[in-house]
Design an enzyme around this catalytic site. Structure first.
Site, PDB file in Angstrom:
ATOM      1  CG  ASP A 424      -1.923   1.043   1.336  1.00 11.20           C
ATOM      2  OD1 ASP A 424      -2.305   1.582   0.272  1.00 11.20           O
ATOM      3  OD2 ASP A 424      -2.374   1.355   2.460  1.00 11.20           O
ATOM      4  CD  GLU A 427      -0.244   5.400  -3.938  1.00 11.11           C
ATOM      5  OE1 GLU A 427       0.222   5.666  -2.826  1.00 11.11           O
ATOM      6  OE2 GLU A 427      -0.943   4.401  -4.151  1.00 11.11           O
ATOM      7  CG  ASP A 513      -8.227   4.575   0.274  1.00  6.77           C
ATOM      8  OD1 ASP A 513      -8.110   3.327   0.261  1.00  6.77           O
ATOM      9  OD2 ASP A 513      -7.459   5.320   0.916  1.00  6.77           O
TER      10      ASP A 513
HETATM   11  O1  MIG Z   1      -3.640   6.088   4.660  1.00 12.78           O
HETATM   12  O2  MIG Z   1      -3.710   0.798   5.717  1.00 12.78           O
HETATM   13  O3  MIG Z   1      -5.900   2.245   0.372  1.00 12.78           O
HETATM   14  O4  MIG Z   1      -6.912   0.051   1.743  1.00 12.78           O
HETATM   15  O5  MIG Z   1      -6.941   0.164   4.544  1.00 12.78           O
HETATM   16  C1  MIG Z   1      -4.501   4.989   4.519  1.00 12.78           C
HETATM   17  C2  MIG Z   1      -4.826   1.600   5.879  1.00 12.78           C
HETATM   18  C3  MIG Z   1      -3.688   3.750   4.337  1.00 12.78           C
HETATM   19  C4  MIG Z   1      -4.921   3.057   2.386  1.00 12.78           C
HETATM   20  C5  MIG Z   1      -5.406   1.873   1.635  1.00 12.78           C
HETATM   21  C6  MIG Z   1      -6.461   1.178   2.433  1.00 12.78           C
HETATM   22  C7  MIG Z   1      -5.921   0.776   3.778  1.00 12.78           C
HETATM   23  C8  MIG Z   1      -5.400   2.001   4.517  1.00 12.78           C
HETATM   24  N1  MIG Z   1      -4.401   2.675   3.705  1.00 12.78           N
END
Ligand code: MIG
Length: 822
Positions: A424, A427, A513
């Site tokens: 995650d 980017e 999200d």
């Molecule tokens: O700043 O890990 O898209 O699926 O649950 C949020 C917490 C960070 C973004 C991800 C989301 C995840 C969440 N993350």
């Protein structure tokens, strides 16, 4: 078409140029490429020296794929694109001078590149049948800002040319008259229409008059496309830096979108067959906060007999958000947790973010610093930014050493028994300096590393401006390669949020999200089908919408719409209401169970599609236009999709509906999966769709395998298969089977069944069964006779060669055993 033809309209061109020059500030170093002064054969193809001092290089990658590169400084880098699976191949081409003003480069297939030499270089590409595929706009020659490093080029377009692909975009299905920006961005709660998004893939497939072609802009800098928005006569694209380097996929003699995608994925790679369990239903939330809570969720699934394969552990399982650690209070015995989950037939996926907490007490941070793997600021100091753990350092995934270091970190969770991983925030997304106060920052490009941060670039050091867009896919690569090395017998299950062209080689992709709204539900189809035709086969969206809490109806409809998408996971934010399939009351629980059961019933079919995707690059989830490019009506259908070639899925995407209009693409007839009712291609029908019903259709001529429902993929071997024949036209289908894990299938430990329909019945070619799921019955759909449109015929053993449906009568169908010729 409004494309120009010789003699060239040079007057228009000159006026265009004057206009362009007049509109520029005097000091700008914008320069057009100029005329061709010399053509030289090079080992890649042909080099064209241009009057501006620039150099153009034109070559064939295959006889039907043209590559164009233009360097204002007459210097090309050796191929180092992270997008490509390997260095592009080269195909022979012959250069001829047509007349004083025109050169022509022709490949073995007859594809031609026609080069106008003056007053400015203009490139046109024709397919072997002589049809124009792509043409530079003579009124807007390629220009470079030599000081700044930016550039742009323009191609003519027709008003009726449509564009698909570009990776993950919260935009309408076709990207004509859209402006798109390629800059991976963490955009929580993105509004439909917001761009850029998490994954930039500068590749598109154009569709015009039933014919396809594709273009891949091989550039990882911040780039942009204007697909006829500013001016419907042309599309333009350019970049803030790097090379002008693009590939035009002509689509070969067939000019089909499928051929374009096959050629594009031959260049950038194809997604490998995932482990079978990764195609099961997956349940997540941010976060299941304790190991007891996780066990409770697992227990509920099994007690309520709702099939599921995977549970997710989001960031709260960690100790202070330090990656590769466990919270000692809430997850005191992770090893035991994982053993218990495995005993119940569950797999576990844990989240892994790129940020490494800057903490002297944290061994992983110290180890990374000692190994010198962290990103550096322009002044050479360690790059730090705040994310969940607080101040973090970040591995430079464009360094082989950093990837290797990071990949090894997976050893600990693998040893404990974690089955898959989820990358995650890559980017990369970091917290905005002022928190989330300003939406223009929290949704903007500032929410990442500084553009002048330094990357190793695998031997080509460069700034973050150059490597930003590949950071996420290189993180996925580090993870994937680490997992492959640590567990060579297992197929990695990896999910990533950010990516770039070629990300499919490493991971599945989810659309970040999204929100619990009907609009977002509808958006999933254009988003996922466009990602699919961008070369990424394993895609899904958070079921129910990540942000917020869906109503019971929205959740059920969403689950239904997602049931036959490649990656199926319910996930929600930290403040969303509970979202397990039973969380919406008994009536919805019953329907939600049935929906997940439908997914499991069709898993043998879906799995076969993934195996085919590894070989062909064709994605399991397909927009209608992709399979029916000649059907104009299909080209803008954004609320239906195809699963493989044989299933048409038309979910209900609006509140309060109990029916919906369905379009049946031209060229095939379709049978209603539930009722067997036939619909002709090219027609519309209003289909009843009460809450419990997903409108689903099977292509006449196809045979689709199903299995009896199971609680998880580990039970599949005991469940027998039924071959569902959509009766009524000649046709054939294949089904692939293997162990569902490991790489034995690449050494022949698999079998492919072939089912062929003709007027006689269904002919079966079933290779010997080396421990695979057994075929137990054939079921005919779409028979016209009473008492039903459906007829089930049990197969005593797999040796049966032919099954006749005994049309028009009620007597049992006849079976022709192996060895008896029909
Ligand atoms: O700043 O890990 O898209 O699926 O649950 C949020 C917490 C960070 C973004 C991800 C989301 C995840 C969440 N993350």
């Amino acid at each position: 078409m409004k494309f120009f033809k010789p003699p060239y309209r040079s007057a228009v061109c000159c006026i265009g140029l004057l206009f362009l020059l007049a509109s520029l500030p005097a000091a700008a170093a914008l320069r057009s490429v100029g005329a061709v002064v010399q053509a030289i054969k090079s080992n890649e193809g042909y080099d064209l020296r241009l009057s501006s001092g620039a150099l153009a290089r034109i070559s064939f990658v295959t006889p039907d794929v043209v590559r164009v590169r233009i360097s204002p400084k007459a210097r090309f880098e050796a191929d180092n694109s992270y997008a490509m699976a390997q260095a592009p191949s080269r195909a022979k081409a012959v250069m001829a001078t047509l007349n004083g003003a025109t050169l022509e480069l022709r490949s073995a297939s007859g594809t031609r590149v026609v080069i106008r030499k003056t007053p400015e270089l203009v490139i046109q590409i024709f397919d072997a049948a002589g049809r124009l595929v792509s043409a530079d706009d003579p009124a807007r020659p390629t220009t470079f800002d030599v000081e700044e490093g930016s550039f742009e080029t323009a191609k003519l377009r027709d008003d009726y040319e449509l564009y698909y692909g570009f990776g993950e975009k919260a935009l309408p299905l076709s990207r004509h008259q859209q402006q798109l920006v390629m800059w991976n961005s963490d955009v929580p709660d993105y509004a439909p229409g917001h761009d850029p998004s998490y994954q930039a893939i500068p590749f598109f497939i154009a569709l015009h008059e039933g014919r396809g072609h594709g273009l891949f802009f091989n550039n990882s800098w911040r780039s942009w496309f204007d697909m006829g928005k500013t001016d419907p006569q042309r599309y333009r694209f350019g970049s803030a830096g790097g090379e002008l380097d693009y590939f035009v996929f002509t689509g070969g003699p067939e000019r089909s979108p499928a051929r374009v995608l096959s050629d594009y994925t031959a260049l950038t790679g194809r997604g490998a067959l995932p482990p079978l369990w990764a195609l099961g239903y997956q349940q997540s939330r941010w976060s299941y906060k304790t190991q007891d809570e996780v066990l409770g969720v697992a227990r509920e699934f099994r007690q309520r007999r709702i099939p599921a394969d995977v549970l997710y552990l989001d960031i709260d399982h960690m100790d202070g958000f330090r990656v590769f650690t466990w919270n000692p209070q809430t997850f005191p015995q992770p090893g035991e947790l994982l053993i218990t989950l495995h005993q119940q037939g569950f797999r576990a996926v844990t989240i892994v973010d790129p940020g490494i907490k800057k903490d002297e007490g944290y061994a992983i941070y110290r180890s990374g610093r000692a190994a010198g793997v962290y990103m550096r600021n322009a002044d050479g100091s360690e790059l730090n930014a705040k994310v969940w753990p607080g101040v973090c350092a970040f591995p430079d995934f464009t360094s082989a050493a950093a990837r290797d270091w990071f990949g090894r970190l997976y050893e600990a969770p693998l040893d404990l028994g974690v089955d898959g991983f989820w990358n995650d925030m890559n980017e990369p997304g970091v917290f905005a300096p002022d928190g989330f106060a300003k939406p223009e920052i929290s949704l903007g490009p500032q929410k990442s590393f500084a553009l002048d941060a330094q990357h190793a670039g695998d031997g080509r050091p460069g700034s973050h401006a150059r490597y930003h867009n590949v950071y996420g896919m290189q993180m996925a690569r580090a993870s994937f390669e680490g997992l492959r090395r640590l567990r060579p017998q297992k197929r990695p299950m990896l999910l990533t949020r950010a990516g770039f062209a070629g990300v499919q080689r490493y991971a599945a992709v989810w659309t970040g999200d999204n929100s619990a709204t009907w609009t977002h539900l509808a958006l999933t189809i254009p988003m996922l089908t466009n990602l699919s035709v961008s070369g990424v086969p394993f895609v899904g969206a958070d079921v129910g919408g990540f942000m917020g809490s869906p109503s019971a109806e929205l959740y059920t409809r969403w689950l239904q719409a997602a049931a036959l998408t490649p990656y199926l996971r319910t996930h929600s934010s930290d403040v969303s209401a509970p979202r397990e399939p039973w969380a919406f009351g008994p009536e919805h629980e019953r329907i939600n169970r049935q929906i997940i059961e439908l997914r499991y019933r069709l898993l043998p079919y879906l799995y076969s599609l993934f195996e085919a995707s590894e070989r062909t690059g064709l994605p399991p989830m397909r927009p209608l236009w992709f399979a029916y490019p000649g059907d104009t009506q299909a080209s803008l259908v954004d609320d239906q999709f195809l699963l493989g070639a044989d299933l048409l899925v038309a979910p209900v995407l609006h509140e309060g509906r109990s029916e919906r209009l369905v379009y049946f693409p031209k060229g095939d007839a379709w049978l209603d999966w539930d009722s067997g009712q036939r619909h002709e291609g090219g027609s519309f029908a209003t289909i009843p769709a009460p809450l419990e019903r997903l409108p689903l259709f099977v292509r006449v001529g196809a045979t689709v395998p199903t299995q009896a429902p199971v609680q998880h993929t580990g039970e599949m071997l005991q469940s027998a298969l039924t071959l569902n024949v959509a009766w009524g036209a000649a046709g054939s289908s294949d089904m692939f089977q293997d162990a569902g894990e490991g790489y034995g299938y690449r050494q022949g430990a698999s079998r492919t069944l072939r089912m062929m329909q003709d007027a006689q019945g269904l002919r079966l070619d079933i290779p010997p069964n080396a421990g695979f799921q057994r075929v137990a019955a054939v079921e005919f759909l779409g028979l016209e006779s009473a008492p039903a449109r459906r007829l089930r015929v049990a197969l005593p053993d797999e040796g049966v060669k032919q099954v006749r449906p005994a049309l028009g009568q009620q007597r049992p169908a006849s079976l022709v055993p192996a060895g008896v010729s029909p």
